[in-house]
Motif scaffolding. Structure first.
Motif, PDB file in Angstrom:
ATOM      1  N   UNK A 193       0.820  -1.206   0.000  1.00 54.76           N
ATOM      2  CA  UNK A 193       0.000   0.000   0.000  1.00 54.76           C
ATOM      3  C   UNK A 193       0.857   1.261   0.000  1.00 54.76           C
ATOM      4  N   UNK A 194       2.080   1.177   0.548  1.00 52.49           N
ATOM      5  CA  UNK A 194       2.981   2.325   0.518  1.00 52.49           C
ATOM      6  C   UNK A 194       3.666   2.479  -0.838  1.00 52.49           C
ATOM      7  N   UNK A 195       3.535   1.479  -1.690  1.00 54.80           N
ATOM      8  CA  UNK A 195       4.010   1.581  -3.061  1.00 54.80           C
ATOM      9  C   UNK A 195       2.918   2.082  -3.989  1.00 54.80           C
ATOM     10  N   UNK A 196       1.737   2.319  -3.412  1.00 51.30           N
ATOM     11  CA  UNK A 196       0.610   2.766  -4.217  1.00 51.30           C
ATOM     12  C   UNK A 196      -0.037   1.661  -5.017  1.00 51.30           C
ATOM     13  N   UNK A 197       0.274   0.402  -4.665  1.00 49.34           N
ATOM     14  CA  UNK A 197      -0.257  -0.729  -5.433  1.00 49.34           C
ATOM     15  C   UNK A 197      -1.610  -1.201  -4.932  1.00 49.34           C
TER      16      UNK A 197
END
Length: 443
Positions: A381-385
């Motif tokens: 989620x911190x990779x925006x995935x």
């Protein structure tokens, strides 16, 4: 999710050297299957049949991350036949619900991990506490019961300063309820019981003494030794830091030579013997009381695979999954037991950012976190995935480096970002660009 029935399955070609791993009752994230895939392993998810699953479906099940999926419909013989046809050479449990079935499957495949008759000792913390008491090993005081009146009578008789009702199955994603007084415990019991049944299919709870002592995560791998006796190797120990509401906000890798690491390791070897662990991984949670010493909170016979494994390998040279699969796999003799060196001054920290109401991560702040100099890896989620969903209650950031002060400096920035609503929020914290150095590894 595609599943295979009990009918014969035609196995696709597979690399006999790499082998195929069966993950029994995978639950939560797909990190274990993905880690196996990075090592060139095929994976097979073994799911309980619809009539054998917990009464409420668990939305976070991720069997789809595995190469194949097999539905266990009650016939162990047929399930083993299908898995043998798929070339399975190693069996691991993917959750507490899978420990018993994994050990039965392994036993029939000639890969014994423990006596299937005593499988609950490897995941049920109520039974674990009783086994330790019989062996004369210190453990928290508590009672395992499906009846609140019985548990409350025990609490009244013991007159403990505080008790926690929690699911008996270890690591079930239900937070223990911190309550003082029997009335409050009785009020909390039904909700915890429903949640325990939802995730594990077992409504038994443990009412255990509240331990204000610090807690640690202790990972180990067991294997047969040269003399036929089981040898237990403690691979890594992590110290937890908790918030006022008891949520874990940070875990730090302890140095191998620290006295506390040696004390916890010696205690865990006794515990593993008492729980009948013969082969394979165990992830344990242990409290350390100044007057009573180590006290087992829970032990679970699953691999402690985490986002921090790459940082652990960089700090110690130890590859957790390679060791686990080398012990469990049918191909070749087990790896020799060895001590795992601790990092010589290397700091590894896991930072846990708890979500609020399913908020997505602010993309701008996520980019700031990824650019911090000592950040080694971050959750999806911190990779925006992907947003944080299902049973995953927090995002995770792994920091790693030879300079402890640099790691702590980045931890302070992350804490500031968390206070400023990393997961959404009306007033996000602004960090000046000069405080952030670009990462050469391109997270």
């Amino acid at each position: 999710m595609a599943t295979a029935s009990a009918a014969p399955v035609v196995a696709p070609p597979f690399d006999a050297f790499a082998g195929t791993v069966a993950i029994v009752a995978p639950c939560g994230s797909s990190v274990l299957a993905e880690a196996c895939a990075r090592q060139g392993r095929r994976t097979v998810a073994v799911e309980p049949g619809a009539d054998r699953r917990p009464p409420t479906p668990v939305p976070a099940r991720r069997a789809g991350a595995c190469t194949d999926s097999v539905e266990h419909r009650g016939s162990l013989r047929q399930t083993v036949k299908v898995l043998r046809g798929l070339g399975v050479t190693a069996v691991v449990a993917g959750s507490a619900a899978g420990v018993g079935l994994a050990e039965r499957i392994a036993w029939h495949l000639g890969l014994p991990q423990g006596d299937p008759e005593t499988s609950p000792l490897r995941y049920d913390r109520g039974l674990q506490a009783a086994a330790l008491a019989r062996a004369g090993i210190p453990a928290p005081r508590g009672i395992r019961s499906a009846h609140p009146a019985e548990a409350l009578a025990w609490a009244e008789a013991c007159r403990l300063p505080g008790c926690l009702p929690a699911p008996a199955a270890a690591e079930v994603p239900v937070q223990p309820v911190d309550r003082d007084g029997t009335r409050r415990i009785g009020n909390a019991w039904p909700a915890v019981e429903r949640a325990a049944a939802r995730y594990s299919g077992d409504a038994h709870l443990v009412l255990t003494e509240r331990l204000p002592a610090p807690q640690f995560v202790v990972n180990s791998v067991s294997r047969p030794g040269a003399d036929g006796r089981t040898e237990h190797v403690v691979t890594d120990v992590w110290a937890e830091t908790r918030s006022r509401d008891r949520a874990v906000v940070r875990t730090d890798l302890l140095l191998h030579h620290e006295p506390l690491t040696r004390v916890l390791s010696a205690y865990m070897r006794r515990v593993l013997d008492a729980l009948g662990v013969m082969r394979g991984p165990v992830t344990a949670r242990v409290a350390h009381d100044d007057s009573r010493g180590p006290l087992l909170v829970s032990a679970l016979a699953v691999p402690g695979i985490s986002l921090a494994d790459e940082a652990l390998r960089g700090a110690t040279g130890y590859d957790r999954l390679t060791d686990v699969l080398g012990v469990l796999d049918a191909w070749g003799p087990p790896l020799p037991a060895r001590s795992v060196p601790g990092p010589a001054g290397h700091r590894v920290v896991r930072f846990h950012l708890h979500r609020r109401g399913g908020d997505a991560v602010d993309p701008h702040l996520g980019r700031i976190v990824r650019r911090l100099p000592t950040v080694d890896s971050v959750s999806a989620d911190l990779l925006g995935q992907a947003p944080v969903t299902g049973m995953t209650q927090c995002a995770e950031i792994v920091l790693s480096g030879d300079d402890p002060e640099a790691v702590e400096a980045d931890c302070r920035i992350i804490r500031a970002l968390a206070r400023g609503s990393l997961h959404g929020g009306a007033r996000p914290m602004v960090v000046h660009p000069s405080a952030v150095t670009a990462r050469p590894r391109g997270l």
